[in-house]
Design a protein around this motif. Structure first.
Motif, mmCIF file in Angstrom:
data_model
loop_
_atom_site.group_PDB
_atom_site.id
_atom_site.type_symbol
_atom_site.label_atom_id
_atom_site.label_comp_id
_atom_site.label_asym_id
_atom_site.label_seq_id
_atom_site.Cartn_x
_atom_site.Cartn_y
_atom_site.Cartn_z
ATOM 1 N N ASN A 93 -7.019 -0.009 -8.529
ATOM 2 C CA ASN A 93 -6.232 -0.041 -7.281
ATOM 3 C C ASN A 93 -5.734 1.345 -6.871
ATOM 4 O OD1 ASN A 93 -4.319 0.277 -9.268
ATOM 5 N ND2 ASN A 93 -2.877 -1.250 -8.453
ATOM 6 N N VAL B 299 0.866 -1.190 0.000
ATOM 7 C CA VAL B 299 0.000 0.000 0.000
ATOM 8 C C VAL B 299 0.900 1.236 0.000
ATOM 9 C CG1 VAL B 299 -1.841 1.243 1.214
ATOM 10 C CG2 VAL B 299 -1.767 -1.260 1.270
ATOM 11 N N ARG C 50 -2.520 -1.181 -3.343
ATOM 12 C CA ARG C 50 -3.345 0.036 -3.358
ATOM 13 C C ARG C 50 -2.422 1.249 -3.417
ATOM 14 N NH1 ARG C 50 -8.122 1.254 -4.340
ATOM 15 N NH2 ARG C 50 -9.201 2.916 -3.231
#
Ligand code: SAM
Length: 215
Positions: free
Chosen positions: A107, A58, A82
């Motif tokens: 994403n 992330v 993400r």
């Protein structure tokens, strides 16, 4: 008569200087910050490779602008990862939202941050990435100290910002006040509670370093 001619010549010279200066300014902005030639000095693929991202990570692209790095970061973290593209300008945030649709990048999420708060989810981020944004941030040590709450344990911050010590022809392309010295960058991040993990020297006009949050 002579005075009139002199005045006319002065006006012509002044207008010519203004036109040349404006064209040069536009050319610089176009070539260096927006145009296709940026890749020649920004080396985006190498930058992203050096971040050592893994699928599922992330990442936050802080001060994402037009998303120059956002979608490359999205590719690096893959469908299970993400990317939060954060910016503070209304128009830029709207453009980013549109680009996410155009690029079909599920994403990537866009966040309208505040100047002193990126509004990222707590404890969720593996890496915060900033390119040419660091110098925009006010009270940086305090900002990055607070940002630690958004990072996972031992999370990292990668910073790319224009250098203050560029020499030769390249120095013409570093905008006044749009840079950070290495000493300031290092000192501020240490005060904020990070250790320098790695400093890279392959970018010709920017500092590039990765910091890791201390526990
Ligand atoms: C020079 S642009 C860089 C854009 C992009 N990272 C790139 O490399 O092309 C700096 C961006 O940072 C944003 N910005 C300025 N202050 C910010 C802050 N405190 N938090 C988040 N974004 C900020 C600006 O709106 C702008 O889009």
């Amino acid at each position: 008569m002579k005075v009139t001619r002199l005045f006319t010549m002065m006006v012509i010279v002044a207008v010519s200087v203004a036109v040349v200066w404006q064209s040069w300014y536009e050319l610089r902005r176009l070539d260096w910050m927006k145009g296709p030639t940026r890749a020649a000095w920004q080396l985006p693929d190498r930058v992203v490779a050096e971040l050592g991202l893994r699928p599922g990570n992330v990442v936050a692209d802080l001060g994402a602008g037009k998303g120059y790095f956002t979608f490359l970061l999205g590719e690096a973290v893959g469908r299970k990862g993400r990317v939060y593209a954060v910016d503070v300008e209304d128009r830029i945030v709207s453009n980013l939202e549109m680009r996410v649709q155009v690029e079909d990048a599920p994403n990537v999420g866009v966040i309208h941050g505040e100047l002193a708060d990126p509004r990222l989810p707590d404890g969720a981020i593996d890496l915060v990435f900033l390119c040419n944004t660091y110098h925009h941030i006010e009270s940086r040590s305090g900002y990055f100290k607070k940002l630690k709450q958004d990072l996972k344990k031992g999370g990292r911050v990668a910073i790319i910002d224009m250098r203050d010590d560029v020499t030769g022809i390249a120095s013409l392309f570093v905008d006044e006040d749009h840079w950070t010295s290495w000493a300031d960058l290092l000192g501020e991040m240490e005060i904020a509670g990070y250790t320098l993990e790695k400093r890279f020297d392959f970018l010709p006009v920017q500092n590039f370093a990765i910091f890791r949050a201390k526990d």
